[in-house]
Design a protein around this motif. Structure first.
Motif, short mmCIF file in Angstrom:
data_model
loop_
_atom_site.label_atom_id
_atom_site.label_comp_id
_atom_site.label_asym_id
_atom_site.label_seq_id
_atom_site.Cartn_x
_atom_site.Cartn_y
_atom_site.Cartn_z
N GLN A 109 16.61 9.90 -5.82
CA GLN A 109 17.27 8.84 -5.07
C GLN A 109 16.65 8.65 -3.69
O GLN A 109 16.36 7.55 -3.26
CB GLN A 109 18.74 9.23 -4.95
CG GLN A 109 19.61 8.21 -4.32
CD GLN A 109 21.07 8.61 -4.47
OE1 GLN A 109 21.40 9.67 -4.98
NE2 GLN A 109 21.95 7.75 -4.02
N ARG A 110 16.48 9.79 -2.98
CA ARG A 110 15.89 9.70 -1.64
C ARG A 110 14.42 10.06 -1.77
O ARG A 110 14.09 11.07 -2.38
CB ARG A 110 16.55 10.70 -0.69
CG ARG A 110 18.01 10.47 -0.53
CD ARG A 110 18.46 10.58 0.92
NE ARG A 110 19.69 9.84 1.07
CZ ARG A 110 19.76 8.58 1.53
NH1 ARG A 110 18.68 7.94 1.91
NH2 ARG A 110 20.92 7.96 1.61
N PRO A 111 13.55 9.24 -1.18
CA PRO A 111 12.13 9.61 -1.24
C PRO A 111 11.93 11.00 -0.64
O PRO A 111 12.50 11.30 0.42
CB PRO A 111 11.43 8.53 -0.40
CG PRO A 111 12.48 7.62 0.11
CD PRO A 111 13.82 8.03 -0.41
N ASN A 112 11.19 11.84 -1.32
CA ASN A 112 11.03 13.21 -0.84
C ASN A 112 9.56 13.63 -0.81
O ASN A 112 9.17 14.60 -1.46
CB ASN A 112 11.84 14.19 -1.71
CG ASN A 112 11.45 14.11 -3.18
OD1 ASN A 112 10.75 13.19 -3.59
ND2 ASN A 112 11.86 15.07 -3.97
N PRO A 113 8.72 12.85 -0.04
CA PRO A 113 7.30 13.27 0.03
C PRO A 113 7.18 14.63 0.71
O PRO A 113 8.05 15.02 1.50
CB PRO A 113 6.66 12.17 0.89
CG PRO A 113 7.77 11.55 1.65
CD PRO A 113 9.02 11.72 0.83
N PHE A 114 6.11 15.35 0.37
CA PHE A 114 5.85 16.61 1.07
C PHE A 114 5.37 16.27 2.49
O PHE A 114 4.81 15.19 2.72
CB PHE A 114 4.73 17.40 0.38
CG PHE A 114 4.95 17.62 -1.08
CD1 PHE A 114 6.17 18.09 -1.56
CD2 PHE A 114 3.93 17.38 -2.00
CE1 PHE A 114 6.37 18.31 -2.92
CE2 PHE A 114 4.12 17.60 -3.36
CZ PHE A 114 5.33 18.06 -3.82
N ALA A 115 5.55 17.22 3.42
CA ALA A 115 5.04 17.02 4.79
C ALA A 115 3.53 17.27 4.79
O ALA A 115 3.03 18.24 5.37
CB ALA A 115 5.76 17.97 5.74
N LYS A 116 2.84 16.41 4.09
CA LYS A 116 1.39 16.51 3.94
C LYS A 116 0.84 15.09 4.00
O LYS A 116 1.61 14.13 4.11
CB LYS A 116 1.04 17.09 2.56
CG LYS A 116 1.43 18.54 2.34
CD LYS A 116 1.11 18.93 0.90
CE LYS A 116 1.50 20.37 0.64
NZ LYS A 116 0.67 21.33 1.36
N SER A 117 -0.47 14.97 3.87
CA SER A 117 -1.06 13.63 3.90
C SER A 117 -0.72 12.87 2.62
O SER A 117 -0.30 13.47 1.61
CB SER A 117 -2.58 13.73 4.02
OG SER A 117 -3.11 14.24 2.82
N ILE A 118 -0.93 11.57 2.66
CA ILE A 118 -0.71 10.73 1.47
C ILE A 118 -1.57 11.27 0.33
O ILE A 118 -1.10 11.47 -0.80
CB ILE A 118 -1.08 9.26 1.81
CG1 ILE A 118 -0.10 8.72 2.86
CG2 ILE A 118 -1.14 8.40 0.57
CD1 ILE A 118 -0.52 7.42 3.51
N TYR A 119 -2.83 11.54 0.64
CA TYR A 119 -3.78 12.04 -0.37
C TYR A 119 -3.30 13.37 -0.96
O TYR A 119 -3.27 13.54 -2.19
CB TYR A 119 -5.15 12.23 0.30
CG TYR A 119 -6.27 12.57 -0.64
CD1 TYR A 119 -7.14 11.58 -1.12
CD2 TYR A 119 -6.50 13.89 -1.05
CE1 TYR A 119 -8.18 11.89 -1.98
CE2 TYR A 119 -7.54 14.20 -1.91
CZ TYR A 119 -8.38 13.21 -2.37
OH TYR A 119 -9.42 13.53 -3.22
N ASP A 120 -2.88 14.27 -0.11
CA ASP A 120 -2.46 15.59 -0.60
C ASP A 120 -1.16 15.53 -1.40
O ASP A 120 -0.94 16.33 -2.30
CB ASP A 120 -2.29 16.58 0.56
CG ASP A 120 -3.62 17.00 1.14
OD1 ASP A 120 -4.66 16.73 0.49
OD2 ASP A 120 -3.65 17.57 2.25
N ASN A 121 -0.29 14.57 -1.07
CA ASN A 121 0.93 14.42 -1.86
C ASN A 121 0.59 14.15 -3.32
O ASN A 121 1.21 14.70 -4.22
CB ASN A 121 1.78 13.26 -1.32
CG ASN A 121 2.89 13.74 -0.41
OD1 ASN A 121 3.98 14.05 -0.86
ND2 ASN A 121 2.59 13.84 0.88
#
Ligand SMILES: Nc1ncnc2c1ncn2[C@@H]1O[C@H](COP(=O)(O)OP(=O)(O)OP(=O)(O)O)[C@@H](O)[C@H]1O
Length: 268
Positions: A109-121
């Motif tokens: 439900q909530r976007p949960n990207p890692f605290a990393k770069s877009i590429y690393d995600n």
């Protein structure tokens, strides 16, 4: 609230010729002694979108999460019944859950990207599964961001933090991350609930385009969204699925009173 009979049900059976991506059989989910899902049997047609709708607390998220065994992570929960995927009951102890989740991915439900770069995600899980070749990783990043309708907005800042993206962009990044593993099935739990109408429309276009390569099961509270994007709809009430049918039928001529009241806003 009207007291609907739980015996009053209509579950469409799909023709034998239908390619079914995943199906649950008598699925029950318990939280301690509380039975939250009471024996739900549903088929999900391959390359189609199925929406799970129903009032708050009816069990939609619990049911969705059980399909790739996310409930395993909840202390005290127990799931019985079968989840048939490619001829295997993936609810069995013998199944490698991490391997299975490569095939059945999830967007929350909530976007949960890692605290990393877009590429690393996008490349994080691939690297963990041993993909090292930079050209391959670059290609996956580009392809999945294009599929998630995000490439044009981020192609010049792939190495910047994912957390600097807007909520709608973060959600599309999470979709890119999920499809990087080339899943067969994508489970989506209210993926648009934190998004504005423009991001929601982009997300819905992305979902429709993705059905060329995968099957989607989505929980949504938004009836217009269910009507717009899905091929099939399952109506949940009190931990049961009371009606499952083609979406156009659910929204024009539902067979069950509770469904009719819910989709027409006369519920409760
Ligand atoms: N982690 C948990 N522990 C205990 N009970 C839970 C847990 N998650 C859900 N439940 C219970 O299971 C039932 C179904 O909840 P669930 O969140 O699946 O419903 P839902 O239809 O997705 O609701 P909503 O639309 O509000 O998200 C509810 O009675 C809820 O209280």
């Amino acid at each position: 609230m009207a007291n609907y009979s739980l015996d009053d049900r209509f579950i469409r059976t799909l023709p034998d010729s239908t390619e079914v991506a995943v199906a649950t059989k008598d699925l029950r989910v318990f939280y301690g002694d509380h039975e939250a899902i009471h024996g739900v049997s549903l088929p999900f047609e391959r390359y189609k979108i199925t929406a799970l709708i129903g009032p708050s607390g009816s069990g939609k998220s619990t049911y969705l999460r059980s399909i790739n065994r996310m409930n395993d992570n909840i202390y005290g929960s127990r799931v019985t019944g079968q989840i048939m995927y490619r001829g295997v009951d993936i609810n069995s102890d013998a199944v490698d859950v991490y391997e299975m989740r490569k095939h059945i991915g999830m967007v929350f439900q909530r976007p949960n990207p890692f605290a990393k770069s877009i590429y690393d995600n996008i490349t994080f899980a691939l690297k963990r599964f041993g993909v090292r070749d930079k050209a391959t990783l670059d290609q996956v990043v580009e392809t999945t961001l294009k599929q998630a309708a995000l490439w044009d907005q981020v192609k010049d800042k792939l190495h910047q933090s994912a957390l600097a993206l807007s909520g709608g962009q973060q959600q599309r990044l999470c979709i890119a991350r999920a499809i990087a593993m080339k899943p067969d099935i994508l489970l989506m739990d209210e993926p648009a609930s934190a998004l504005d109408p423009i991001s929601t429309a982009a997300l819905e276009d992305t979902m429709k385009a993705l059905t060329e390569q995968l099957t989607i099961i989505i929980v949504t509270h938004n009836m217009q969204q269910a009507a717009r994007v899905s091929d099939y709809t399952a109506f949940f009430y009190n931990g049961q699925c009371l009606e499952f049918d083609e979406t156009r039928k659910i929204f024009t001529r539902p067979k069950i009173q509770a469904t009719d009241d819910y989709v027409s806003g006369n519920f409760g």
